[in-house]
Design a protein around this motif. Structure first.
Motif, PDB file in Angstrom:
ATOM      1  N   UNK A 197     -23.978  -3.684  22.090  1.00 56.88           N
ATOM      2  CA  UNK A 197     -24.357  -3.775  23.508  1.00 56.88           C
ATOM      3  C   UNK A 197     -25.708  -3.119  23.751  1.00 56.88           C
ATOM      4  N   UNK A 198     -25.933  -1.935  23.170  1.00 57.03           N
ATOM      5  CA  UNK A 198     -27.215  -1.257  23.344  1.00 57.03           C
ATOM      6  C   UNK A 198     -28.351  -2.102  22.778  1.00 57.03           C
ATOM      7  N   UNK A 199     -28.134  -2.702  21.608  1.00 55.66           N
ATOM      8  CA  UNK A 199     -29.180  -3.509  20.987  1.00 55.66           C
ATOM      9  C   UNK A 199     -29.463  -4.777  21.787  1.00 55.66           C
ATOM     10  N   UNK A 200     -28.428  -5.404  22.320  1.00 57.69           N
ATOM     11  CA  UNK A 200     -28.636  -6.610  23.131  1.00 57.69           C
ATOM     12  C   UNK A 200     -29.363  -6.268  24.425  1.00 57.69           C
ATOM     13  N   UNK A 201     -29.104  -5.098  24.992  1.00 55.50           N
ATOM     14  CA  UNK A 201     -29.847  -4.668  26.174  1.00 55.50           C
ATOM     15  C   UNK A 201     -31.344  -4.601  25.882  1.00 55.50           C
ATOM     16  N   UNK A 202     -31.712  -4.196  24.673  1.00 57.50           N
ATOM     17  CA  UNK A 202     -33.123  -4.026  24.316  1.00 57.50           C
ATOM     18  C   UNK A 202     -33.743  -5.311  23.783  1.00 57.50           C
ATOM     19  N   UNK A 203     -33.053  -5.976  22.827  1.00 60.21           N
ATOM     20  CA  UNK A 203     -33.640  -7.104  22.115  1.00 60.21           C
ATOM     21  C   UNK A 203     -33.231  -8.465  22.676  1.00 60.21           C
ATOM     22  N   UNK A 204     -32.214  -8.505  23.532  1.00 62.12           N
ATOM     23  CA  UNK A 204     -31.705  -9.785  24.006  1.00 62.12           C
ATOM     24  C   UNK A 204     -30.638 -10.330  23.067  1.00 62.12           C
ATOM     25  N   UNK A 205     -30.253 -11.608  23.234  1.00 61.33           N
ATOM     26  CA  UNK A 205     -29.118 -12.159  22.491  1.00 61.33           C
ATOM     27  C   UNK A 205     -29.352 -12.231  20.984  1.00 61.33           C
ATOM     28  N   UNK A 206     -28.237 -12.166  20.260  1.00 59.29           N
ATOM     29  CA  UNK A 206     -28.259 -12.206  18.794  1.00 59.29           C
ATOM     30  C   UNK A 206     -28.243 -13.656  18.330  1.00 59.29           C
ATOM     31  N   UNK A 207     -29.079 -13.975  17.343  1.00 61.17           N
ATOM     32  CA  UNK A 207     -29.153 -15.341  16.813  1.00 61.17           C
ATOM     33  C   UNK A 207     -28.299 -15.528  15.565  1.00 61.17           C
ATOM     34  N   UNK A 208     -28.331 -14.551  14.658  1.00 60.30           N
ATOM     35  CA  UNK A 208     -27.615 -14.691  13.390  1.00 60.30           C
ATOM     36  C   UNK A 208     -27.312 -13.309  12.827  1.00 60.30           C
ATOM     37  N   UNK A 209     -26.293 -13.247  11.973  1.00 58.56           N
ATOM     38  CA  UNK A 209     -25.886 -11.982  11.357  1.00 58.56           C
ATOM     39  C   UNK A 209     -25.527 -12.205   9.897  1.00 58.56           C
ATOM     40  N   UNK A 210     -25.609 -11.134   9.125  1.00 64.04           N
ATOM     41  CA  UNK A 210     -25.105 -11.102   7.756  1.00 64.04           C
ATOM     42  C   UNK A 210     -24.386  -9.778   7.566  1.00 64.04           C
ATOM     43  N   UNK A 211     -23.428  -9.738   6.654  1.00 66.15           N
ATOM     44  CA  UNK A 211     -22.658  -8.502   6.488  1.00 66.15           C
ATOM     45  C   UNK A 211     -21.947  -8.460   5.150  1.00 66.15           C
ATOM     46  N   UNK A 212     -21.675  -7.240   4.699  1.00 68.04           N
ATOM     47  CA  UNK A 212     -20.781  -6.968   3.581  1.00 68.04           C
ATOM     48  C   UNK A 212     -19.721  -5.999   4.076  1.00 68.04           C
ATOM     49  N   UNK A 213     -18.467  -6.202   3.644  1.00 65.37           N
ATOM     50  CA  UNK A 213     -17.393  -5.329   4.084  1.00 65.37           C
ATOM     51  C   UNK A 213     -16.524  -4.880   2.932  1.00 65.37           C
ATOM     52  N   UNK A 214     -15.841  -3.763   3.130  1.00 67.05           N
ATOM     53  CA  UNK A 214     -14.877  -3.282   2.146  1.00 67.05           C
ATOM     54  C   UNK A 214     -13.786  -2.508   2.862  1.00 67.05           C
ATOM     55  N   UNK A 215     -12.699  -2.264   2.142  1.00 68.72           N
ATOM     56  CA  UNK A 215     -11.562  -1.522   2.679  1.00 68.72           C
ATOM     57  C   UNK A 215     -11.335  -0.307   1.790  1.00 68.72           C
ATOM     58  N   UNK A 216     -11.549   0.878   2.361  1.00 64.10           N
ATOM     59  CA  UNK A 216     -11.429   2.085   1.574  1.00 64.10           C
ATOM     60  C   UNK A 216     -10.019   2.328   1.054  1.00 64.10           C
ATOM     61  N   UNK A 217      -9.013   1.970   1.863  1.00 64.60           N
ATOM     62  CA  UNK A 217      -7.610   2.150   1.484  1.00 64.60           C
ATOM     63  C   UNK A 217      -6.776   1.126   2.235  1.00 64.60           C
ATOM     64  N   UNK A 218      -5.723   0.572   1.604  1.00 65.03           N
ATOM     65  CA  UNK A 218      -4.896  -0.415   2.294  1.00 65.03           C
ATOM     66  C   UNK A 218      -3.964   0.184   3.336  1.00 65.03           C
ATOM     67  N   UNK A 219      -3.785   1.504   3.311  1.00 64.83           N
ATOM     68  CA  UNK A 219      -2.944   2.175   4.310  1.00 64.83           C
ATOM     69  C   UNK A 219      -3.631   3.461   4.779  1.00 64.83           C
TER      70      UNK A 219
END
Length: 379
Positions: free
Chosen positions: A188-210
């Motif tokens: 929200x803070x970034x959209x307030x400054x830069x306007x709408x988002x066009x595209x994203x990329x990401x990497x994710x992981x799960x530190x623990x299953x529980x």
């Protein structure tokens, strides 16, 4: 639904932990009156009503059926945000909902369509970005204090809410996690400054299953982790500019609230977007060559924070005043939907390990005036 003269009647559905933050503020704003609190656990609603001097409390229907209530605050868990918000609209009342607006695009769009058809408004948290901190920084950037904004860096990392929350399982369920729970503040803070988002990329992981609850009556109880608990994110904005962000609940090292925006003429460091205010500084480029071993010194300028500091509920207050004046409010449902669309696109990018286009867009994001005073009676 129009709002008449005088303070606006407000009801609250959901009397859990976050209700304290709303109630402690809303009960001090003269332009609104908190009239009722409803919860599936009626005793919890009654306890909060007694604590904050709210005249009525009980079940959810008590709030929905109250003819004096114009706006209802939805403080339920993310998985039922849309269900509860739709019930509020069906009762003929405007909605202010905690973030996210929903947990899927389809249900969230359906909610906005129902609101439009009924002539009712939807407002979406977080309203922390409407506080003097982010709003002052936004004005500084708009007037060119850092030149043309180029890129941003944000960081939210710690070991997770189970160390303080008595029932944290929902924060690791679909629709939450560090991305859906904390991401709305930073995006929200970034959209307030830069306007709408066009595209994203990401990497994710799960530190623990529980995870394990560490405080309260459920201490020692294990629960499943349904989402990535760490995500590294890249964002590209429609109007130019980029951002990189880290969201993690796997880090013993606490580093949160970091938002740095670099432009052609300086880097502005703004307050934690999960708070309403704080220190704002701009670091200027070096004006002469750096020759070791002489120390590198840079000019750091303090930006004076403008506006009256309050807390959660200021977005609802802006919505109430805007309805009365027949003008748009700032934290619209459409803004909340674009933030959700961006966050879900980040999830999809992490799963596919690729760039994902963000389908939604929004018009120019509004701002609060520097003289916006929550403690002034205006209605």
């Amino acid at each position: 639904m129009a709002i008449g003269n005088g303070p606006v009647g407000v009801g609250i559905i959901g009397a859990g932990n976050i209700s304290d933050q709303y109630l402690s503020n809303l009960t001090t704003f003269p332009d609104v009156r908190v009239l009722a609190i409803g919860d599936l656990l009626e005793e919890r609603a009654r306890a909060q009503a007694e604590k904050y001097g709210v005249p009525r409390a009980g079940g959810v229907e008590l709030v929905l059926n109250d003819p004096e209530i114009d706006i209802v605050v939805n403080l339920t868990i993310p998985a039922v945000h849309v269900e509860v918000s739709e019930a509020i609209l069906a009762a003929g009342k405007h909605v202010w909902t905690e973030k996210p607006i929903g947990v899927s695009r389809d249900e969230s769009l359906r909610l906005l369509q129902k609101a439009d058809a009924a002539g009712l408004r939807v407002g979406v948290a977080p309203d922390t970005v409407l506080g003097p901190g982010v709003q002052t920084a936004k004005r500084a950037i708009a007037r060119g204090d850092i030149g043309r904004p180029l890129f941003a860096q944000t960081t939210f990392q710690w070991q997770g809410p189970e160390i303080f929350h008595p029932n944290p399982a929902f924060l690791y369920a679909k629709g939450a996690g560090p991305l859906l729970d904390m991401g709305p503040y930073y995006v929200s803070a970034l959209v307030h400054v830069f306007g709408p988002v066009a595209a994203v990329a990401a990497l994710g992981l799960q530190g623990s299953p529980t995870r394990t609850v560490q405080v309260g009556e459920l201490a020692g109880q294990e629960f499943p982790v349904e989402i990535p608990s760490t995500l590294s994110v890249l964002m590209d904005f429609e109007q130019g500019g980029q951002a990189q962000s880290l969201y993690s609940t796997d880090s013993p090292l606490l580093r949160t609230g970091i938002v740095e925006i670099t432009g052609t003429e300086g880097t502005i460091v703004i307050p934690d977007p999960n708070t309403f205010g704080g220190e704002i500084t701009i670091t200027r480029p070096l004006t002469q060559a750096f020759v070791p071993p002489a120390p590198m010194t840079q000019q750091v300028v303090d930006v004076v924070q403008e506006g009256v500091l309050s807390g959660r509920g200021v977005g609802l207050l802006d919505m109430a005043r805007s309805i009365a004046a027949d003008r748009p409010h700032v934290a619209t449902g459409e803004f909340g939907y674009h933030v959700l669309d961006t966050l879900l696109s980040i999830e999809e990018a992490a799963e596919s390990r690729s760039f994902v286009q963000v389908a939604s867009t929004i018009d120019e994001v509004g701002s609060l005036d520097a003289d916006f005073d929550p403690f002034e009676a205006t209605l």
